[in-house]
Write a protein that holds these residues in place. Sequence first.
Motif, PDB file in Angstrom:
ATOM      1  N   ASN A   1       0.844  -1.192   0.000  1.00 54.05           N
ATOM      2  CA  ASN A   1       0.000   0.000   0.000  1.00 54.05           C
ATOM      3  C   ASN A   1       0.881   1.245   0.000  1.00 54.05           C
ATOM      4  O   ASN A   1       1.434   1.618   1.026  1.00 54.05           O
ATOM      5  CB  ASN A   1      -0.921  -0.007   1.214  1.00 54.05           C
ATOM      6  N   LYS A   2       1.023   1.875  -1.169  1.00 57.66           N
ATOM      7  CA  LYS A   2       1.781   3.118  -1.277  1.00 57.66           C
ATOM      8  C   LYS A   2       0.850   4.328  -1.302  1.00 57.66           C
ATOM      9  O   LYS A   2       1.279   5.439  -1.567  1.00 57.66           O
ATOM     10  CB  LYS A   2       2.649   3.099  -2.536  1.00 57.66           C
ATOM     11  N   SER A   3      -0.421   4.091  -1.027  1.00 51.20           N
ATOM     12  CA  SER A   3      -1.398   5.182  -1.014  1.00 51.20           C
ATOM     13  C   SER A   3      -1.448   5.825   0.363  1.00 51.20           C
ATOM     14  O   SER A   3      -0.802   5.363   1.307  1.00 51.20           O
ATOM     15  CB  SER A   3      -2.794   4.666  -1.390  1.00 51.20           C
TER      16      SER A   3
ATOM     17  N   ASN B   1      -6.059   7.524  -5.580  1.00 52.68           N
ATOM     18  CA  ASN B   1      -4.900   8.010  -4.847  1.00 52.68           C
ATOM     19  C   ASN B   1      -4.317   9.174  -5.650  1.00 52.68           C
ATOM     20  O   ASN B   1      -3.476   8.986  -6.520  1.00 52.68           O
ATOM     21  CB  ASN B   1      -3.878   6.892  -4.663  1.00 52.68           C
TER      22      ASN B   1
ATOM     23  N   PRO C   1      -4.733   6.279 -10.477  1.00 55.96           N
ATOM     24  CA  PRO C   1      -3.916   5.397  -9.633  1.00 55.96           C
ATOM     25  C   PRO C   1      -4.607   5.090  -8.308  1.00 55.96           C
ATOM     26  O   PRO C   1      -5.400   5.880  -7.807  1.00 55.96           O
ATOM     27  CB  PRO C   1      -2.644   6.229  -9.396  1.00 55.96           C
ATOM     28  N   THR C   2      -4.285   3.912  -7.759  1.00 59.76           N
ATOM     29  CA  THR C   2      -4.790   3.539  -6.434  1.00 59.76           C
ATOM     30  C   THR C   2      -3.675   3.474  -5.394  1.00 59.76           C
ATOM     31  O   THR C   2      -3.958   3.461  -4.198  1.00 59.76           O
ATOM     32  CB  THR C   2      -5.488   2.167  -6.453  1.00 59.76           C
ATOM     33  N   GLY C   3      -2.428   3.366  -5.846  1.00 63.04           N
ATOM     34  CA  GLY C   3      -1.314   3.197  -4.920  1.00 63.04           C
ATOM     35  C   GLY C   3      -1.219   1.798  -4.355  1.00 63.04           C
ATOM     36  O   GLY C   3      -0.431   1.538  -3.450  1.00 63.04           O
TER      37      GLY C   3
ATOM     38  N   TYR D   1      -0.610  -2.424  -4.875  1.00 65.05           N
ATOM     39  CA  TYR D   1       0.065  -3.457  -5.656  1.00 65.05           C
ATOM     40  C   TYR D   1      -0.247  -4.782  -4.982  1.00 65.05           C
ATOM     41  O   TYR D   1      -0.064  -4.906  -3.763  1.00 65.05           O
ATOM     42  CB  TYR D   1       1.578  -3.240  -5.641  1.00 65.05           C
TER      43      TYR D   1
ATOM     44  N   GLU E   1       1.068  -1.476 -10.269  1.00 60.13           N
ATOM     45  CA  GLU E   1       0.041  -0.722  -9.563  1.00 60.13           C
ATOM     46  C   GLU E   1      -1.334  -0.974 -10.171  1.00 60.13           C
ATOM     47  O   GLU E   1      -1.486  -1.020 -11.391  1.00 60.13           O
ATOM     48  CB  GLU E   1       0.334   0.776  -9.619  1.00 60.13           C
TER      49      GLU E   1
ATOM     50  N   LYS F   1      -4.528   0.346 -11.425  1.00 59.43           N
ATOM     51  CA  LYS F   1      -5.025   1.633 -11.917  1.00 59.43           C
ATOM     52  C   LYS F   1      -6.415   1.417 -12.485  1.00 59.43           C
ATOM     53  O   LYS F   1      -6.729   0.347 -13.006  1.00 59.43           O
ATOM     54  CB  LYS F   1      -4.088   2.212 -12.970  1.00 59.43           C
TER      55      LYS F   1
END
Length: 145
Positions: A8-10, A30, A46-48, A50, A89, A91
């Motif tokens: 989670n990079k969001s 995101n 983008p959602t952030g 993976y 990611e 998307k």
Amino acid sequence: MLKVKIVNKSKHPLPSYATVGSAGMDLRANLDAPLTLQPLERALIPTGLYVQLPKGYEGQIRARSGLSIKKGITLINGVGTLDSDYTGEIKLGVVNLSNEPYTIADGERLAQLVVARYEQVEWEPVETLTATERGEGGFGSTGIQ
């Protein structure tokens, strides 16, 4: 319960089920800033997130019904597919099918993710198929009621 690896990079919490009977988990935008889609305009959001799905599973990305019917915001390709060997990611390809501009906010729930088992097939060429009651009837052949 199936365990799935996720990065989670969001700025938002992990997707989760809203109720005990939910099949899908909401996916959020995101964004660094709100994004306005004009009528018929498309964007890749983008959602952030993976994920790494186990072999034999896919992720089905589906439109949110309320957003689609109330605002005309839906997915470009109807239902997206996350293959088990895709780890990029997630998307969301969205489109504004309404007659009004629509602004997507950071964190807005835009789609749902359903994780489902699948099987690959091996084709068995034959000359004919087994007869069924329905046969070639399609595209409304069973009526509307």
